[in-house]
Scaffold this active site. Sequence first.
Site, mmCIF file in Angstrom:
data_model
loop_
_atom_site.group_PDB
_atom_site.id
_atom_site.type_symbol
_atom_site.label_atom_id
_atom_site.label_comp_id
_atom_site.label_asym_id
_atom_site.label_seq_id
_atom_site.Cartn_x
_atom_site.Cartn_y
_atom_site.Cartn_z
ATOM 1 N N SER A 11 0.857 -1.189 0.000
ATOM 2 C CA SER A 11 0.000 0.000 0.000
ATOM 3 C C SER A 11 0.886 1.229 0.000
ATOM 4 C CB SER A 11 -0.897 0.002 1.247
ATOM 5 O OG SER A 11 -1.554 1.239 1.396
ATOM 6 N N TYR A 55 -2.450 -0.791 10.187
ATOM 7 C CA TYR A 55 -2.463 -1.156 8.768
ATOM 8 C C TYR A 55 -1.156 -0.718 8.110
ATOM 9 C CZ TYR A 55 -4.010 -1.104 3.857
ATOM 10 O OH TYR A 55 -4.109 -1.294 2.492
#
Length: 258
Positions: free
Chosen positions: A145, A158
Amino acid sequence: MGRFDGATVLITGATGGLGRGAAKGFAAEGARLVLSDIDERALADLAATLQAETATLAGDIADEKLSEDLVGLAVGKFGRLDVAVNNAGIVQSFVRLPQVPSDEARRVLEIDLLGVFYAMKHQIPQMERQFRSTAKGGAIVNIASAAGLSGAPKLSIYAAAKHGVVGLTRSAAIEYASKGLRINAVCPAHTRTAMVDGFVRISGAPEAEALAELTRGVPMRRVAEVDEIITAILFAADPANSFMTGHALAVDGGVGAI
C-alpha cells in the site's frame, strides 16, 4: 498470444476488488489460475465467470496451512507455480493509534503481514525447485500500500503491516535474486474497491464530498480505478520485466512525489 500463456498464477484475496481484477487480467493473458479467499461460494461464483482453467481453495490466510495447501494445489493440478499475487488483506478502523482495539490490531497483523510471510514461505521453495530443474523461475507480487511507504494517520496498524510487507519483499528479493525469483510489491493509494465504498458510507457525506476528503493529499485529486492497479500488477509479474526485483512500485496518483 498472452503474456502468461500456460503459466500458473496463484491469487489470494481473489474475490475482493483487486483480487477479482487480477484474476480477470491474468485469465485474459492466458494464465491458469489458483484462487483463494475466505468465502467458498464467492470463489466458485468468480471461477464461473473466468475463461481460464481454474482451481479454488477457500480458507483464512492467517492459517499457514492454507498457504502450504495452495502451493500443493497449484503443483498437483497444473504441475508448477509461476506467479503468486499475495493480495489478501483487511483494513483497520479509521481511528488514532490508542483507539485501535488490541484484538483488531492483532488480526490486521496476522492477515496483512503474517499472511504474506506464510504465503512466501511456501511459494519460494517451489519456485526455487522449478528454477533448479528447468531454469525457469517465478515471480511474486505482494500487494502492499502507499501506507507501506509513509506514515498513514488513523491507519497506524495497517501502515505498520504494509511497511512489513515491503520489508519482506525487499529482503526476500535479495535472498533469491540469483535463484530465478523476482519478488516485488505494488503499493496502491486509495482505490475504488469495497474499502473506499465503506469509507464513503461511514462518512455520511455525499460521495463526491467524501471522495474529495479522502483524496485531499493526492495530486491527481482522485482515487485509483481497479484496472489501473491491475496494470501495475501484470507489469510486475510479466516475465518480460525480467530485471526488476525488490521494488516497491507506488501507484499513488503522485503522493510519493510530495
